[in-house]
Design an enzyme around this catalytic site. Structure first.
Site, PDB file in Angstrom:
ATOM      1  N   GLY A 298      64.936  25.191  26.511  1.00 59.39           N
ATOM      2  CA  GLY A 298      64.189  25.866  27.420  1.00 59.39           C
ATOM      3  C   GLY A 298      62.939  25.275  27.565  1.00 59.39           C
TER       4      GLY A 298
ATOM      5  N   GLY B 216      69.160  32.351  21.788  1.00 58.49           N
ATOM      6  CA  GLY B 216      68.016  32.260  22.860  1.00 58.49           C
ATOM      7  C   GLY B 216      67.203  33.612  22.888  1.00 58.49           C
ATOM      8  CG  ASP B 217      64.561  34.598  26.306  1.00 56.95           C
ATOM      9  OD1 ASP B 217      64.607  35.545  26.880  1.00 56.95           O
ATOM     10  OD2 ASP B 217      64.506  33.277  26.896  1.00 56.95           O
TER      11      ASP B 217
ATOM     12  CG  ASP C 273      52.724  38.045  25.585  1.00 54.39           C
ATOM     13  OD1 ASP C 273      53.143  38.979  26.506  1.00 54.39           O
ATOM     14  OD2 ASP C 273      52.963  36.812  25.874  1.00 54.39           O
TER      15      ASP C 273
ATOM     16  CG  ASP D  63      56.802  32.421  22.395  1.00 56.84           C
ATOM     17  OD1 ASP D  63      55.686  32.547  22.296  1.00 56.84           O
ATOM     18  OD2 ASP D  63      57.498  31.574  22.980  1.00 56.84           O
TER      19      ASP D  63
HETATM   20  P1  AMP Z   1      58.865  29.096  24.175  1.00 60.51           P
HETATM   21  O1  AMP Z   1      58.049  28.106  24.433  1.00 60.51           O
HETATM   22  O2  AMP Z   1      58.809  29.900  22.902  1.00 60.51           O
HETATM   23  O3  AMP Z   1      58.648  30.293  25.162  1.00 60.51           O
HETATM   24  O4  AMP Z   1      60.366  28.821  24.354  1.00 60.51           O
HETATM   25  C1  AMP Z   1      61.315  28.688  25.472  1.00 60.51           C
HETATM   26  C2  AMP Z   1      62.751  28.981  25.729  1.00 60.51           C
HETATM   27  O5  AMP Z   1      63.239  28.173  24.564  1.00 60.51           O
HETATM   28  C3  AMP Z   1      62.828  30.318  24.935  1.00 60.51           C
HETATM   29  O6  AMP Z   1      62.914  31.272  26.212  1.00 60.51           O
HETATM   30  C4  AMP Z   1      64.165  30.143  24.373  1.00 60.51           C
HETATM   31  O7  AMP Z   1      65.188  30.498  25.411  1.00 60.51           O
HETATM   32  C5  AMP Z   1      64.083  28.897  24.045  1.00 60.51           C
HETATM   33  N1  AMP Z   1      63.899  29.030  22.367  1.00 60.51           N
HETATM   34  C6  AMP Z   1      62.573  28.907  21.979  1.00 60.51           C
HETATM   35  N2  AMP Z   1      62.517  29.109  20.470  1.00 60.51           N
HETATM   36  C7  AMP Z   1      63.878  29.001  20.117  1.00 60.51           C
HETATM   37  C8  AMP Z   1      64.700  29.122  18.934  1.00 60.51           C
HETATM   38  N3  AMP Z   1      63.755  29.100  17.617  1.00 60.51           N
HETATM   39  N4  AMP Z   1      65.975  29.196  18.912  1.00 60.51           N
HETATM   40  C9  AMP Z   1      66.501  28.987  20.237  1.00 60.51           C
HETATM   41  N5  AMP Z   1      66.151  29.027  21.268  1.00 60.51           N
HETATM   42  C10 AMP Z   1      64.524  29.019  21.250  1.00 60.51           C
END
Ligand code: AMP
Length: 738
Positions: free
Chosen positions: A458, A536-537, A592, A610
Site C-alpha cells: 500500500g 492489511g488495514d 487520529d 499507524d
Molecule cells: P500506512 O503508510 O501505514 O498508512 O500504510 C499504507 C497501507 O499499507 C495501509 O493502509 C495498509 O494497507 C498497508 N500496511 C501498512 N502497514 C502494514 C503492516 N504492518 N502489515 C500489512 N500491511 C500494512
C-alpha cells in the site's frame, strides 16, 4: 300570596340566584327584563299563578333546565305559541306538563291543541355565506327577515373592528331587510362571523356570514433569544393568505436543517412559533431577519442573537463562511497567512543547514543532563524550541495556526497529532546527503542487505509500504515476513517525522500496537520495519467482509460470503480498546484513531498500527483546513473541531466512531455529507445513527463516547469491560445479524 307583578327591581339583588319558585301567588305578569340580572337561573317554578301570557324573551339569556308553568290562566294566542313549540321539542322540561289555554270561545283547551294562524318562527336569509374583502375595502351585506308576525332584524356586530359599520333598514310588508355596510375593513376582523338575527313573539332565528379579510403580513413580535438550553427566536406573524416564512442570517438566506428549523402553529390568521437552535455555537451569533411573504406584501424584521462567545477568534477564518445553513453555500474559505508560509519555507531552507548541528548538540546536552526517556518521547517533555512543528501523524502541518492543543493534553502527555508535538529531534536520524543523519543506537538497526522486498502492500503519506523478508531479525528464525515503510521524499520535515515515528514506536510495546522492529538507515531510502499484518488495514478488511463486498469469480462479480458476525465485531473493538488503554497508560493522545489506522493479522488479531501515515490513501477522510492541515473531522469531537482540543477523551470519541465503522462494515462516517456539513452536524451536537446491525448495547457505548462534555464520556477502561462482557454474551445476539 298577593304578588301580582314581578319586576326587574324585585330580582336584581339576587344575582347568583339559581332556583326561583313563585307558586300559587296570584302572579299575573312578569316584566320583560325581569331576569336580566339573574344569569344563573336554571330552575323556575311559576305554577299555580294567574299568568295569561309569557314571553320567551324573558328566558333567552338563561340556560333553563326546568320551567314549570302548570295551572296558569294562559290565553290561547300567538304570544304563547313558543310554549307550544318548546313543549313539542321538550325544552326546559315543558313536555311533561299539563298545559292549557283559554280560546276565544272561553273554552279551556290543551295547549298542544291550540291552533293559531300566521304565527311562526321568522325566516332569515343573508346575501352572502362568505364575504371576502381586502383590507381597506368597503363591503355591504344584506340580511332579510320574513314571516308572520313580521320579525325585527338586526346585525350583531358589536365586536367588529372595521370602522364606520352602519345599518340601513328597509322595511316592506312581508320582509324586513337590513344592510350592513363595512367601511375600510380591518385585517383584525378576518374570520369574524357577522351574525344577523330576526325575532318575533314566536322566537328568534339567526344566520351568519363569515368575513374573510385578506391583508399583507404583519410581524407582531420577534424576540431576541435568551440563552438557555433551548434556544428559540420567538415570533408572531399575522397575514391572510398565510404568509410564507423565511430567515436571513447576517443577510444570507438561512437554509433550515434538523438543528436550525422553524416550528410554528397556526391559529386563525396568526402564526406563532420559534426559529429553534439545537445547541448553537458562536457561528450562529448575528442578525436574524424574519421575512413573511404573502400575495399582498412582505414584512421584515431583524433581531440580534448572541449564543456563545467565540472561543478562539483565529479559528474563525477556517469556518466563518462554512455552510452552516447559509445558502448559497460559499466553500470554506481558508485564510492562509502568507507571511507564515514564508516563515515555514525559511525554516525549511534557512535552518536546514543549522538544524542538524543544533539538534546533535542539544541531543548530547539532553542525553547528558536529565533525559528521562530514550528520545524524549515519554514523560515530561523538554521542548527545545518554539519552532512550528512539522509534527503529527497528520504531518506537514500548518504553518498557519498555532494552537494550545499540546498543553490541553497535560504536561505529562505527548500528543501525537495534528499540531505541534513537543519532541526532541534526534540528530542521529539525519543522513548525510539528505540532511538525514544516521539513526540513533536506541532504535534498532536492520541492515539493508537483510531486507528482501517482495511486493507492494500500500501507500501512505511517508511512502510505499512493502511486504518483505527480513533475515537475522529473530534469533529462532532465519527469515521472517515483515512490512517495510520506505520514506519517499526525505525532506528535513519528513526525516523528522520518520525519526519521530521510529522513536515513538520503539517505545510503544503492546499486544495491540503494531510491533516495530527497527529502521534501516544505511543508504536510500530510509526504511522502517514492522511486523507484517496479513489482512492489511482494518477499514479495507471491514469492507471486504461486509454485505457490499464483491469478488470476481470467472471474471464475474459475485457477492462474498461470510459477513463479519457480531462476536467478531466485538472482538475487533475490544482489541482496539485494549491498545487504547495502553496508549492512555503511556499518556499518549493519538488524535487520529480510525479503522484505517488499525491493522488486521491472522485470527482477527487487531492492532493500532499507524501513527500518521495513511492520509494519501484515505485522503477523503481528511479535511484540509489550511494550506497543509488535514483534519480527520469525521472522527473528531466538537471541542477538537472548534478549539483544537485533543485529549484522551477526544480519543474516546474517535473510538465511538471506530465502533460505528466496524458495525457498518467500514462505511465512511457521515458519508452522505460534505465536510462542511459534517462540521455543522458535529458542532451542533448531532451524532451518527445506529448502524443497522448494531445491538442497542453497542450503540449505547457509541453514545457514551459521543457525549458533548468530554468529562461525561465513558472512559476507555469502562468501554473495554462492557465490550468484553458483551463478547461473552454474544450468542444470544447472533441471530440478529443473521
Ligand atoms: P500506512 O503508510 O501505514 O498508512 O500504510 C499504507 C497501507 O499499507 C495501509 O493502509 C495498509 O494497507 C498497508 N500496511 C501498512 N502497514 C502494514 C503492516 N504492518 N502489515 C500489512 N500491511 C500494512
Amino acid at each position: 300570596m298577593g304578588l301580582h307583578m314581578l319586576n326587574a327591581v324585585d330580582m336584581e339583588l339576587y344575582t347568583g340566584l339559581q332556583k326561583l319558585t313563585i307558586k300559587n301567588s296570584g302572579l299575573r305578569s312578569i316584566q320583560p327584563r325581569a331576569f336580566a340580572k339573574n344569569p344563573h337561573l336554571h330552575e323556575i317554578d311559576l305554577s299555580g299563578n294567574r299568568l295569561t301570557t309569557l314571553s320567551w324573551q324573558l328566558f333567552q339569556t338563561l340556560s333553563l333546565f326546568e320551567l314549570r308553568i302548570e295551572r296558569n290562566n294562559f290565553n290561547c294566542s300567538c304570544d304563547i305559541r313558543w310554549i307550544q313549540l318548546w313543549q313539542t321539542k321538550g325544552e326546559a322540561s315543558l313536555d311533561g306538563q299539563q298545559l292549557y289555554c283559554m280560546n276565544k270561545d272561553a273554552l279551556v283547551i290543551r295547549l298542544h291543541e291550540m291552533d293559531v294562524t300566521q304565527c311562526d318562527l321568522p325566516e332569515i336569509s343573508v346575501s352572502h355565506s362568505n364575504l371576502a374583502v381586502r383590507e381597506g375595502e368597503n363591503a355591504v351585506v344584506t340580511c332579510n327577515g320574513s314571516g308572520s308576525p313580521l320579525p325585527d332584524v338586526d346585525w350583531i356586530v358589536t365586536k367588529l373592528h372595521s370602522i364606520n359599520t352602519h345599518q340601513t333598514n328597509l322595511n316592506w310588508t312581508n320582509v324586513h331587510s337590513i344592510n350592513l355596510t363595512l367601511v375600510n375593513v380591518s385585517g383584525g376582523d378576518n374570520g369574524f362571523p357577522l351574525t344577523c338575527i330576526a325575532e318575533n313573539v314566536v322566537g328568534m332565528t339567526n344566520a351568519s356570514v363569515l368575513l374573510t379579510v385578506y391583508f399583507p403580513p404583519k410581524i407582531l413580535s420577534l424576540v431576541e433569544p435568551v440563552t438557555h438550553h433551548e434556544h428559540c427566536i420567538e415570533f408572531s406573524v399575522r397575514g391572510n393568505p398565510q404568509p410564507a416564512l423565511n430567515w436571513l442570517h447576517n443577510g444570507q438566506t438561512l437554509r433550515e436543517v434538523d438543528f436550525i428549523r422553524t416550528e410554528f402553529f397556526q391559529q386563525g390568521d396568526i402564526t406563532e412559533g420559534c426559529l429553534l437552535f439545537n445547541k448553537p455555537t458562536h457561528y450562529y451569533n448575528g442578525n436574524y431577519t424574519l421575512i413573511a411573504t404573502n400575495s399582498l406584501g412582505v414584512a421584515k424584521e431583524t433581531v440580534h442573537a448572541h449564543f456563545l462567545e467565540q472561543p478562539f477568534p483565529e479559528i474563525t477564518d477556517y469556518f466563518v463562511s462554512a455552510d452552516f445553513g447559509v445558502s448559497p453555500t460559499p466553500p470554506i474559505s481558508v485564510t492562509h497567512k502568507p507571511e507564515e508560509d514564508t516563515f515555514g519555507v525559511s525554516i525549511a531552507v534557512g535552518l536546514a543547514a543549522f538544524a542538524c548541528v543544533l539538534l546533535v548538540v542539544l541531543f548530547i546536552v539532553i542525553n547528558k543532563y536529565g533525559r528521562r526517556s530514550k528520545f524524549g518521547m515519554k514523560g515530561p517533555v523538554a521542548v527545545i524550541s518554539g519552532e512550528e512543528d512539522s509534527a503529527s501523524p497528520l504531518h506537514h502541518i500548518n504553518h498557519g495556526i498555532t494552537t494550545p492543543s499540546s498543553l490541553d493534553a497535560g504536561p505529562d502527555t505527548v500528543v501525537i497529532g495534528m499540531t505541534r508535538i513537543p519532541v526532541i529531534e534526534n540528530p542521529q536520524y539525519f543522513r548525510q546527503g539528505h540532511n538525514c543523519h544516521k539513526p540513533d543506537t536506541y532504535v534498532q538497526h536492520i541492515k539493508r542487505r537483510d531486507i528482501v522486498l517482495k511486493r507492494e502492500l500500500g501507500e501512505g503519506a511517508f511512502g510505499k509500504v512493502f511486504l518483505a523478508e527480513c533475515y537475522n531479525l529473530s534469533p529462532t528464525k532465519e527469515k521472517m515476513l515483515v512490512a517495510v515503510k520506505a520514506l519517499k521524499d526525505p525532506t528535513l520535515a519528513a526525516c523528522k517525522d520518520f525519526q519521530r515515528e521510529a522513536e515513538l514506536l520503539t517505545n510503544l510495546q503492546h499486544d495491540h500496537i503494531v510491533k516495530f522492529y527497527g529502521v534501516c538507515a544505511d543508504g536510500d531510502p530510509l526504511i522502517m520495519v514492522f511486523e507484517y499484518m496479513k489482512h492489511g488495514d482494518l477499514n479495507k478488511f471491514l469492507r471486504a467482509h461486509g454485505p457490499d463486498a464483491m469478488i470476481l469469480v470467472d471474471g464475474q462479480p459475485r457477492h462474498t460470503k461470510g459477513d463479519l458476525g457480531l462476536s467478531q465485531m466485538l472482538q475487533i473493538a475490544t482489541q482496539i480498546a485494549s491498545g487504547m488503554i495502553y496508549l492512555g497508560s503511556q499518556h499518549f493522545v493519538h488524535r487520529d484513531l480510525a479503522t484505517r489506522n488499525c491493522l488486521v493479522g491472522t485470527n482477527f488479531l487487531v492492532k493500532i498500527g499507524d501513527f500518521g501515515m495513511s492520509r494519501d490513501v484515505y485522503s477523503t477522510d481528511y479535511y484540509r483546513v489550511g494550506g497543509h492541515t488535514m483534519l480527520p473531522i469525521r472522527w473528531m469531537p466538537p471541542e477538537s473541531i472548534m478549539y483544537r482540543k485533543f485529549t484522551t477523551e477526544s480519543d474516546v470519541w474517535s473510538f465511538g466512531v471506530i465502533l460505528w465503522e466496524i458495525f457498518t462494515y467500514g462505511k465512511q462516517p457521515w458519508f452522505q455529507l460534505s465536510n462542511t456539513e459534517v462540521i455543522e452536524c458535529i458542532t451542533q451536537g448531532r451524532v451518527l445513527e445506529r448502524p443497522r446491525v448494531s445491538p442497542k448495547e453497542v450503540y449505547d457505548i457509541m453514545l457514551g463516547c459521543w457525549q458533548r462534555e468530554p468529562q461525561q464520556r465513558l472512559n476507555i477502561k469502562e468501554i473495554y469491560k462492557i465490550l468484553q462482557a458483551l463478547g461473552k454474551a454474544t450468542p444470544i445476539y447472533l441471530d440478529i445479524l443473521g
